[in-house]
Design a protein around this motif. Structure first.
Motif, PDB file in Angstrom:
ATOM      1  N   GLU B 100       0.819  -1.213   0.000  1.00  0.00           N
ATOM      2  CA  GLU B 100       0.000   0.000   0.000  1.00  0.00           C
ATOM      3  C   GLU B 100       0.847   1.256   0.000  1.00  0.00           C
ATOM      4  N   LYS B 101       1.981   1.168   0.692  1.00  0.00           N
ATOM      5  CA  LYS B 101       2.820   2.354   0.795  1.00  0.00           C
ATOM      6  C   LYS B 101       4.294   1.947   0.833  1.00  0.00           C
ATOM      7  N   ALA B 102       5.072   2.595  -0.024  1.00  0.00           N
ATOM      8  CA  ALA B 102       6.518   2.370  -0.048  1.00  0.00           C
ATOM      9  C   ALA B 102       7.188   3.709   0.255  1.00  0.00           C
ATOM     10  N   VAL B 103       7.937   3.741   1.362  1.00  0.00           N
ATOM     11  CA  VAL B 103       8.611   4.967   1.785  1.00  0.00           C
ATOM     12  C   VAL B 103      10.087   4.876   1.425  1.00  0.00           C
ATOM     13  N   LEU B 104      10.582   5.903   0.764  1.00  0.00           N
ATOM     14  CA  LEU B 104      12.011   5.976   0.454  1.00  0.00           C
ATOM     15  C   LEU B 104      12.627   7.069   1.313  1.00  0.00           C
ATOM     16  N   VAL B 105      13.654   6.708   2.079  1.00  0.00           N
ATOM     17  CA  VAL B 105      14.375   7.706   2.870  1.00  0.00           C
ATOM     18  C   VAL B 105      15.817   7.749   2.389  1.00  0.00           C
ATOM     19  N   GLU B 106      16.124   8.767   1.630  1.00  0.00           N
ATOM     20  CA  GLU B 106      17.454   8.924   1.032  1.00  0.00           C
ATOM     21  C   GLU B 106      18.101  10.171   1.625  1.00  0.00           C
ATOM     22  N   ILE B 107      19.334  10.042   2.044  1.00  0.00           N
ATOM     23  CA  ILE B 107      19.990  11.168   2.716  1.00  0.00           C
ATOM     24  C   ILE B 107      20.429  12.257   1.738  1.00  0.00           C
ATOM     25  N   ASP B 108      20.658  11.867   0.478  1.00  0.00           N
ATOM     26  CA  ASP B 108      21.231  12.807  -0.494  1.00  0.00           C
ATOM     27  C   ASP B 108      20.223  13.103  -1.608  1.00  0.00           C
ATOM     28  N   GLY B 109      19.569  14.249  -1.516  1.00  0.00           N
ATOM     29  CA  GLY B 109      18.561  14.621  -2.505  1.00  0.00           C
ATOM     30  C   GLY B 109      19.092  14.713  -3.925  1.00  0.00           C
ATOM     31  N   LYS B 110      20.390  14.952  -4.045  1.00  0.00           N
ATOM     32  CA  LYS B 110      20.982  15.047  -5.385  1.00  0.00           C
ATOM     33  C   LYS B 110      20.938  13.713  -6.119  1.00  0.00           C
ATOM     34  N   VAL B 111      21.036  12.626  -5.388  1.00  0.00           N
ATOM     35  CA  VAL B 111      20.960  11.305  -6.023  1.00  0.00           C
ATOM     36  C   VAL B 111      19.582  11.131  -6.668  1.00  0.00           C
ATOM     37  N   ILE B 112      18.555  11.546  -5.935  1.00  0.00           N
ATOM     38  CA  ILE B 112      17.195  11.460  -6.471  1.00  0.00           C
ATOM     39  C   ILE B 112      17.046  12.373  -7.697  1.00  0.00           C
ATOM     40  N   GLU B 113      17.501  13.592  -7.541  1.00  0.00           N
ATOM     41  CA  GLU B 113      17.357  14.590  -8.615  1.00  0.00           C
ATOM     42  C   GLU B 113      18.022  14.123  -9.915  1.00  0.00           C
ATOM     43  N   TYR B 114      19.265  13.687  -9.820  1.00  0.00           N
ATOM     44  CA  TYR B 114      19.978  13.298 -11.038  1.00  0.00           C
ATOM     45  C   TYR B 114      19.510  11.947 -11.580  1.00  0.00           C
ATOM     46  N   SER B 115      19.019  11.081 -10.703  1.00  0.00           N
ATOM     47  CA  SER B 115      18.484   9.803 -11.195  1.00  0.00           C
ATOM     48  C   SER B 115      17.203  10.039 -11.989  1.00  0.00           C
ATOM     49  N   LYS B 116      16.352  10.929 -11.478  1.00  0.00           N
ATOM     50  CA  LYS B 116      15.139  11.258 -12.228  1.00  0.00           C
ATOM     51  C   LYS B 116      15.469  11.843 -13.595  1.00  0.00           C
ATOM     52  N   LYS B 117      16.503  12.661 -13.620  1.00  0.00           N
ATOM     53  CA  LYS B 117      16.852  13.349 -14.863  1.00  0.00           C
ATOM     54  C   LYS B 117      17.541  12.422 -15.870  1.00  0.00           C
ATOM     55  N   PHE B 118      18.490  11.605 -15.386  1.00  0.00           N
ATOM     56  CA  PHE B 118      19.328  10.844 -16.314  1.00  0.00           C
ATOM     57  C   PHE B 118      19.056   9.335 -16.334  1.00  0.00           C
ATOM     58  N   LEU B 119      18.327   8.834 -15.331  1.00  0.00           N
ATOM     59  CA  LEU B 119      18.034   7.393 -15.279  1.00  0.00           C
ATOM     60  C   LEU B 119      16.522   7.163 -15.158  1.00  0.00           C
ATOM     61  N   PRO B 120      15.745   7.694 -16.087  1.00  0.00           N
ATOM     62  CA  PRO B 120      14.287   7.569 -15.941  1.00  0.00           C
ATOM     63  C   PRO B 120      13.801   6.120 -15.956  1.00  0.00           C
ATOM     64  N   GLU B 121      14.546   5.239 -16.627  1.00  0.00           N
ATOM     65  CA  GLU B 121      14.149   3.817 -16.636  1.00  0.00           C
ATOM     66  C   GLU B 121      14.163   3.245 -15.223  1.00  0.00           C
ATOM     67  N   ILE B 122      15.038   3.800 -14.397  1.00  0.00           N
ATOM     68  CA  ILE B 122      15.193   3.289 -13.027  1.00  0.00           C
ATOM     69  C   ILE B 122      14.328   4.095 -12.054  1.00  0.00           C
ATOM     70  N   ALA B 123      14.356   5.414 -12.195  1.00  0.00           N
ATOM     71  CA  ALA B 123      13.721   6.300 -11.205  1.00  0.00           C
ATOM     72  C   ALA B 123      12.261   6.600 -11.518  1.00  0.00           C
ATOM     73  N   GLY B 124      11.749   6.050 -12.594  1.00  0.00           N
ATOM     74  CA  GLY B 124      10.452   6.466 -13.123  1.00  0.00           C
ATOM     75  C   GLY B 124       9.262   6.277 -12.205  1.00  0.00           C
ATOM     76  N   GLN B 125       9.404   5.451 -11.153  1.00  0.00           N
ATOM     77  CA  GLN B 125       8.255   5.203 -10.269  1.00  0.00           C
ATOM     78  C   GLN B 125       8.300   6.031  -8.988  1.00  0.00           C
ATOM     79  N   LEU B 126       9.272   6.922  -8.883  1.00  0.00           N
ATOM     80  CA  LEU B 126       9.375   7.696  -7.632  1.00  0.00           C
ATOM     81  C   LEU B 126       8.197   8.652  -7.447  1.00  0.00           C
ATOM     82  N   GLU B 127       7.498   8.955  -8.535  1.00  0.00           N
ATOM     83  CA  GLU B 127       6.328   9.856  -8.447  1.00  0.00           C
ATOM     84  C   GLU B 127       5.021   9.084  -8.243  1.00  0.00           C
ATOM     85  N   ASN B 128       5.111   7.771  -8.194  1.00  0.00           N
ATOM     86  CA  ASN B 128       3.909   6.950  -8.024  1.00  0.00           C
ATOM     87  C   ASN B 128       3.175   7.312  -6.735  1.00  0.00           C
ATOM     88  N   SER B 129       1.850   7.247  -6.795  1.00  0.00           N
ATOM     89  CA  SER B 129       1.057   7.699  -5.640  1.00  0.00           C
ATOM     90  C   SER B 129       1.226   6.803  -4.411  1.00  0.00           C
TER      91      SER B 129
END
Lengths: 275, 275
Positions: B100-129
């Motif tokens: 029902e709920k998957a929580v991601l706790v990442e210490i480095d926001g830059k990893v998230i930011e650049y993964s969304k930008k350059f690795l969409p195949e991998i990061a593509g579900q981070l916006e899932n509800s």
């Protein structure tokens, strides 16, 4: 000065190892042979620019060529190793007391000579009285020995250079005929990340000849991708039907009775190559 | 001009990859972050000089962090991923419809930011509800959430830099308390060829806290040695007691129901590290 040996495993990817010393660098009648001493993996045999074996991780390959087939056949007495001039597979074969004779047919006598000299931990059993070492073309030996062996192991280099004929359908047909009626053969068949086509081709060829064809894998750090496959062709005995509780514990560092069947359970993308 | 990226996986051994392009090279608040495009493995995220993930082989790590634990727990609804800012583990977790709920706790926001930008195949579900993304210290989040999660996955970097506390016994104790009464946790625990001590230490620590401790392995070509281990601690459910025939087939490239138990069968020298 630091010296590093780099092997390009593909056009655009490789491994690199710091070396202490170069022991041999020679063009034999068949291939380029280098023996180097690396800091991480100890002494390393390199043929035609490809790592063949190292002191630190050799046990994986040699155990995983030898034991799955020898513990699938109920009573292997006569074993042939094609290639394998470093003697590592032979060492593992001799751990099976029922094996009366292990024949090594290596095309390049220099591999045997330098392995004995620089890799005694691996080659040390080549003088054993149960072993016969023949320097000759494995293809010809197979052709001249019909219905002779219980188990045949193909410990070859990659399908370029002198080993190329060992990946042809005709070779597997010859092996079938050199095996006794319940014989088993196994060959190293490279890695699924960079050589998926090869695994598929061998699988198709072996399936056309042997009633039972199985693929298993092991982790070898100095081989491309770290994952290596082995293809087994069997006339009668199925490695997946072995009763693991009846397999004795040998002195090994990789193979265990528990791993016997588990090694055949492949990742999905590898499993798909064998269908 | 050819550009090659070389990672020294130990002082004297490494991998080298030809690169097409450097996309990011930046010192974040926590670590050095590089994003490069390699010919063999596609885009590659590198943190503090260590390959974290690549487009070609990322599926192995992400599937093998997520599915063994989620198919061991009978009804996982609330899942926490500590680290894993590239989003790959989250993508796999979401393949389980019961979550029902998957929580991601990442210490480095830059990893998230650049993964969304350059690795969409991998990061593509981070916006899932079903996903909540928190940029924070995983250690603190664990501390503040007692008896909350069914499954916790630790997708960390190596035990140097920001991830060092994630390999301490106190962290595992915190995880135990953040799990519900039949919770399961899993952590990546490096490779047995160069980091045997780490596997042993984690195994001892987890065994002191969890009734059930299991180690499994997978082949990841761009990680040191090509073999990666994962350590699972469980309060109640044993991954080896799962009925594999009841595991549904997901869309995967590595994990299969058949591999569920086989992945826990370790080579002898790795098995010995877990005793």
């Amino acid at each position: 000065m630091e010296l590093w040996y780099t092997e390009k495993q593909t056009e655009s990817f490789g491994i690199t190892a710091k070396i202490r010393e170069t022991l041999v660098t020679e063009q034999t009648d068949f291939q380029k042979l280098d023996m180097i001493d690396t800091e991480e993996f100890g002494r390393m045999l390199v043929l035609d620019g490809m790592v063949m074996t190292t002191i630190k991780d050799e046990f994986v390959y040699h155990e995983m060529v030898a034991h799955p087939a020898l513990f699938t056949h109920p009573n292997p007495k006569h074993v042939l190793v094609v290639g394998g001039g470093d003697g590592g597979v032979i060492r593992e074969v001799l751990k099976h007391p029922g094996v009366e004779k292990a024949v090594l047919v290596e095309i390049d006598g220099k591999v045997i000579e330098y392995s004995k000299k620089f890799l005694p931990e691996i080659a040390g059993q080549l003088e054993n009285s149960r072993v016969e070492v023949i320097v000759n073309d494995g293809f010809m030996h197979i052709h001249d020995h019909k219905n002779t062996y219980d188990v045949i192991m193909v410990d070859s280099t990659e399908p370029v250079g002198p080993a190329a004929p060992l990946f042809e359908r005709g070779f597997y047909q010859g092996i079938f005929e050199a095996l006794k009626e319940d014989g088993i053969f196994v060959a190293q068949t490279d890695n699924p990340w960079f050589k998926a086509d090869l695994i598929q081709k061998v699988n198709r060829d072996v399936k056309e000849i042997f009633p039972i064809t199985r693929v298993y894998a092991a982790n070898i750090p100095t081989y491309p991708s770290g994952m290596w496959t082995f293809t087994m062709g069997s006339k009668k005995h199925d490695p997946l039907q072995v009763d693991e509780t009846q397999i004795p514990e040998l002195e090994t560092k990789y193979y265990t009775p528990r791993l016997h069947k588990a090694a055949f359970v492949l990742p999905k993308f590898v499993e798909d190559l064998t269908k």
